[in-house]
Design a protein around this motif. Structure first.
Motif, PDB file in Angstrom:
ATOM      1  N   THR A   1       0.832  -1.214   0.000  1.00  8.78           N
ATOM      2  CA  THR A   1       0.000   0.000   0.000  1.00  8.78           C
ATOM      3  C   THR A   1       0.863   1.260   0.000  1.00  8.78           C
ATOM      4  O   THR A   1       0.520   2.253  -0.631  1.00  8.78           O
ATOM      5  CB  THR A   1      -0.953   0.020   1.216  1.00  8.78           C
ATOM      6  N   THR A   2       1.983   1.223   0.742  1.00  7.68           N
ATOM      7  CA  THR A   2       2.847   2.405   0.776  1.00  7.68           C
ATOM      8  C   THR A   2       3.390   2.702  -0.620  1.00  7.68           C
ATOM      9  O   THR A   2       3.375   3.852  -1.082  1.00  7.68           O
ATOM     10  CB  THR A   2       4.030   2.176   1.740  1.00  7.68           C
ATOM     11  N   THR A   3       3.858   1.651  -1.296  1.00  7.07           N
ATOM     12  CA  THR A   3       4.370   1.827  -2.655  1.00  7.07           C
ATOM     13  C   THR A   3       3.277   2.327  -3.579  1.00  7.07           C
ATOM     14  O   THR A   3       3.487   3.247  -4.386  1.00  7.07           O
ATOM     15  CB  THR A   3       4.907   0.484  -3.192  1.00  7.07           C
ATOM     16  N   ALA A   4       2.099   1.739  -3.459  1.00  7.47           N
ATOM     17  CA  ALA A   4       0.978   2.115  -4.318  1.00  7.47           C
ATOM     18  C   ALA A   4       0.600   3.581  -4.105  1.00  7.47           C
ATOM     19  O   ALA A   4       0.290   4.302  -5.057  1.00  7.47           O
ATOM     20  CB  ALA A   4      -0.212   1.211  -4.048  1.00  7.47           C
ATOM     21  N   ARG A   5       0.662   4.012  -2.841  1.00  8.31           N
ATOM     22  CA  ARG A   5       0.308   5.403  -2.542  1.00  8.31           C
ATOM     23  C   ARG A   5       1.267   6.357  -3.263  1.00  8.31           C
ATOM     24  O   ARG A   5       0.861   7.369  -3.817  1.00  8.31           O
ATOM     25  CB  ARG A   5       0.362   5.640  -1.030  1.00  8.31           C
ATOM     26  N   GLU A   6       2.562   5.999  -3.285  1.00  6.15           N
ATOM     27  CA  GLU A   6       3.546   6.862  -3.925  1.00  6.15           C
ATOM     28  C   GLU A   6       3.275   7.011  -5.414  1.00  6.15           C
ATOM     29  O   GLU A   6       3.587   8.034  -6.010  1.00  6.15           O
ATOM     30  CB  GLU A   6       4.962   6.314  -3.687  1.00  6.15           C
ATOM     31  N   PHE A   7       2.699   5.956  -6.025  1.00  2.56           N
ATOM     32  CA  PHE A   7       2.364   6.031  -7.450  1.00  2.56           C
ATOM     33  C   PHE A   7       0.910   6.391  -7.679  1.00  2.56           C
ATOM     34  O   PHE A   7       0.403   6.248  -8.778  1.00  2.56           O
ATOM     35  CB  PHE A   7       2.699   4.705  -8.143  1.00  2.56           C
ATOM     36  N   MET A   8       0.230   6.811  -6.598  1.00  2.00           N
ATOM     37  CA  MET A   8      -1.170   7.200  -6.667  1.00  2.00           C
ATOM     38  C   MET A   8      -2.072   6.071  -7.184  1.00  2.00           C
ATOM     39  O   MET A   8      -3.088   6.323  -7.816  1.00  2.00           O
ATOM     40  CB  MET A   8      -1.342   8.449  -7.557  1.00  2.00           C
ATOM     41  N   GLN A   9      -1.680   4.839  -6.914  1.00  2.00           N
ATOM     42  CA  GLN A   9      -2.528   3.696  -7.314  1.00  2.00           C
ATOM     43  C   GLN A   9      -3.561   3.445  -6.211  1.00  2.00           C
ATOM     44  O   GLN A   9      -3.417   2.523  -5.413  1.00  2.00           O
ATOM     45  CB  GLN A   9      -1.671   2.447  -7.507  1.00  2.00           C
ATOM     46  N   THR A  10      -4.585   4.279  -6.168  1.00  2.00           N
ATOM     47  CA  THR A  10      -5.546   4.172  -5.063  1.00  2.00           C
ATOM     48  C   THR A  10      -6.275   2.830  -5.075  1.00  2.00           C
ATOM     49  O   THR A  10      -6.688   2.346  -4.020  1.00  2.00           O
ATOM     50  CB  THR A  10      -6.571   5.324  -5.129  1.00  2.00           C
ATOM     51  N   ASP A  11      -6.408   2.234  -6.263  1.00  2.00           N
ATOM     52  CA  ASP A  11      -7.081   0.934  -6.311  1.00  2.00           C
ATOM     53  C   ASP A  11      -6.293  -0.121  -5.532  1.00  2.00           C
ATOM     54  O   ASP A  11      -6.863  -0.918  -4.783  1.00  2.00           O
ATOM     55  CB  ASP A  11      -7.313   0.496  -7.766  1.00  2.00           C
ATOM     56  N   VAL A  12      -4.959  -0.107  -5.647  1.00  2.92           N
ATOM     57  CA  VAL A  12      -4.127  -1.062  -4.908  1.00  2.92           C
ATOM     58  C   VAL A  12      -4.164  -0.760  -3.403  1.00  2.92           C
ATOM     59  O   VAL A  12      -4.189  -1.673  -2.577  1.00  2.92           O
ATOM     60  CB  VAL A  12      -2.676  -1.043  -5.447  1.00  2.92           C
ATOM     61  N   VAL A  13      -4.181   0.543  -3.048  1.00  4.92           N
ATOM     62  CA  VAL A  13      -4.287   0.910  -1.628  1.00  4.92           C
ATOM     63  C   VAL A  13      -5.548   0.294  -1.026  1.00  4.92           C
ATOM     64  O   VAL A  13      -5.535  -0.275   0.067  1.00  4.92           O
ATOM     65  CB  VAL A  13      -4.317   2.449  -1.456  1.00  4.92           C
ATOM     66  N   LEU A  14      -6.634   0.384  -1.790  1.00  2.00           N
ATOM     67  CA  LEU A  14      -7.904  -0.156  -1.290  1.00  2.00           C
ATOM     68  C   LEU A  14      -7.857  -1.684  -1.213  1.00  2.00           C
ATOM     69  O   LEU A  14      -8.399  -2.284  -0.269  1.00  2.00           O
ATOM     70  CB  LEU A  14      -9.043   0.298  -2.211  1.00  2.00           C
ATOM     71  N   VAL A  15      -7.186  -2.323  -2.169  1.00  2.00           N
ATOM     72  CA  VAL A  15      -7.009  -3.774  -2.098  1.00  2.00           C
ATOM     73  C   VAL A  15      -6.282  -4.137  -0.798  1.00  2.00           C
ATOM     74  O   VAL A  15      -6.645  -5.087  -0.099  1.00  2.00           O
ATOM     75  CB  VAL A  15      -6.234  -4.305  -3.330  1.00  2.00           C
TER      76      VAL A  15
END
Lengths: 241, 290
Positions: B243-257
């Motif tokens: 989630t931390t990595t996803a947040r840096e790339f603004m991948q909100t869908d992965v954050v939610l996963v």
């Protein structure tokens, strides 16, 4: 009878702090005898039983019990997480003795049940099986039927009496039910304020029946003595217990 | 407002509807009505979530809800699918679960053992319980600066934080469980010659089990919360890393996963404890099943 233990108390006293619960009790119980102890609450009858059981120590006097006793309490005190058979096994020398003890109290088919599914009377039967599984020479009973309904209690009294006659162990019963004491015992001892106030021999032949005139008369006499002296004066005939 | 309250019942409001139903309850209609009613009642709790999901999807597709604020539900599903296919989901999930359960085993094991000790021995209680009660007041996350100084930001730090968090619920409930075993049962067992280790295994431990399991439930709650905080701190793998990595790339869908994965782990652990309760506390539920 050779199967029973003997009990001897000589000038036994028991005090909790300043409070003297038993005062100079001398009593001999012969092997195979059935003795009942009655009295008002707080008269010291339960303490007497706990002394004989070895759950308390005497403050003064000599107490000798010739064999290790088994106990039954007012509540069955079954381990709720163990099945009926495992609970009986706690007091049993062998699986065969466990099975036969359960059969004797009429619960042979319940050994896989948990105590939670049993009725109050059935639980006390299991407790009785646990107490008798090792064929003990002495059975101590602390108001074991006090919490049961009248019908179950009568049934248990018959069972207890039959087993006692068959096995010949010594029995010491503490009860507040005078009629029960007279029905079951050879001798009824009346305790009052920590002393033996009266001893009644019950000579009625067994099997005894509730409502027998002699038993009723003896029950009445003991009741009157228990309620004496303060209550005798206003003891009206209409007042029943 | 006051006018609406005091005005007589209009045909559409709740009171008159209820009255209509009572009036029209004939046997035939009642029978069919109740079948439909039962079916409807089972589906009723799903209505609000389904409506919310639909509204969320519509808002996302129409552009009213930009994906950088909240991704569309279908985008989350797609992200989860991609993670499953690549094998990343399973890898991070197992790393996080292993981390959590290592902390639980260490802290919970020590808490359980100390609880047994202080519960069963008056001496141990006098010696230890006061200290443990004092330490209990410290929230484990407040120790974070120290933990970083002592252990750095590696696995030991995460294990320590989780262990510290799960220790207290297990310790307290084990201790109280042993203490609350019916003294009459203990007296009975002693009178039947059950002493020492046998008394512990056959009377004290089974008597304390319901309370220990309550402690385990509390410990699990603390375990997941600490895990999330610890993994946000710094991690090279695990759901927190994902989630931390996803947040840096603004991948909100992965954050939610990631958030859903934490929920899944929590639910799975809770179900496991329920199963454990069903097995270990069968004697309590025996009455109900009879």
């Amino acid at each position: 009878m050779a199967n029973g233990a003997s009990i001897q108390l000589n000038g036994v006293s028991k005090a909790f702090g300043d409070r003297r619960v038993l005062d100079d009790i001398s009593l001999t119980i012969a092997p195979g005898e059935f003795v009942a102890v009655v009295g008002k609450s707080g008269c010291g009858k339960s303490t007497l039983l706990r002394l004989v059981a070895g759950l308390e120590t005497t403050t003064e006097g000599m107490l000798a019990v010739s064999a290790a006793p088994r106990l039954m309490f007012q509540d069955a005190r079954l381990l709720p997480w163990k099945r009926v058979g495992e609970n009986v096994a706690l007091g049993s020398p062998s699986p065969a003795a466990t099975a036969s003890a359960l059969a004797q109290v009429g619960l042979a088919d319940r050994d896989r049940d948990f105590p939670a599914v049993l009725s109050g009377g059935q639980k006390q039967r299991v407790a009785l099986a646990r107490a008798l599984a090792s064929a003990p020479p002495l059975l101590l009973l602390d108001e074991p039927l006090g919490a049961l309904d009248a019908l179950t209690r009568a049934e248990m009294q018959t069972l207890l009496s039959d087993l006692w006659r068959e096995r010949g162990f010594t029995a010491l019963l503490v009860t507040h039910d005078i009629e029960e004491a007279v029905l079951l015992a050879d001798r009824v001892i009346l305790l009052d304020a920590g002393r033996i106030a009266y001893t009644a021999l019950v000579t009625v032949p067994r099997p005894r029946r509730r409502g027998n005139a002699e038993i009723a008369a003896l029950t009445d006499e003991l009741l009157t003595r228990i309620l004496a002296p303060q209550a005798v004066a206003d003891f009206a005939p209409s007042f029943t217990i | 407002m006051s006018v609406a309250v005091t005005s007589p019942a209009k045909p559409g409001d709740a009171t008159s509807k209820a009255m209509d139903q009572t009036r029209h309850r004939t046997p035939g209609i009642g029978t069919t009505g109740s079948t439909v009613g039962n079916f409807g009642r089972a589906l009723l709790p799903l209505v609000v979530p389904v409506l919310l999901l639909a509204a969320w999807q519509v808002a996302s597709v129409s552009g009213a809800l930009p994906p950088r604020i909240l991704p569309a539900p279908l985008a989350v599903v797609a992200a989860a699918k991609a993670l499953i296919v690549s094998g990343d989901l399973w890898r991070h999930l197992s790393v996080s679960a292993a981390r959590a359960f290592l902390g639980l085993a260490v802290g919970g094991g020590i808490g359980f053992a100390l609880g047994l000790l202080t519960g069963a021995s008056k001496w141990a209680e006098t010696f230890l319980d006061g200290t443990v009660q004092m330490l209990r007041a410290i929230p484990n996350l407040a120790l974070l600066p120290f933990v970083i100084i002592w252990f750095g930001i590696g696995e030991e730090a995460k294990t320590f934080l989780i262990a510290f968090g799960v220790f207290f619920p297990l310790y307290l409930n084990t201790y109280h469980g042993i203490r609350s075993v019916d003294p009459d049962l203990v007296e009975m067992a002693r009178a039947y010659g059950v002493r020492g280790a046998a008394l512990f295994w056959h009377v004290l431990l089974p008597g304390a089990t319901p309370s220990v399991l309550v402690g385990l439930r509390f410990a699990l709650g603390s375990m997941w919360l600490t895990l999330i905080a610890a993994e946000a701190l710094a991690a090279q793998s695990g759901i927190g890393y994902l989630t931390t990595t996803a947040r840096e790339f603004m991948q909100t869908d992965v954050v939610l996963v990631g958030a859903l994965l934490y929920a899944l782990l929590g639910k799975a652990a809770d179900t496991a404890v329920r199963l454990l309760e069903r097995v270990l506390l069968r004697w309590q539920t025996a009455r109900a099943s009879n």
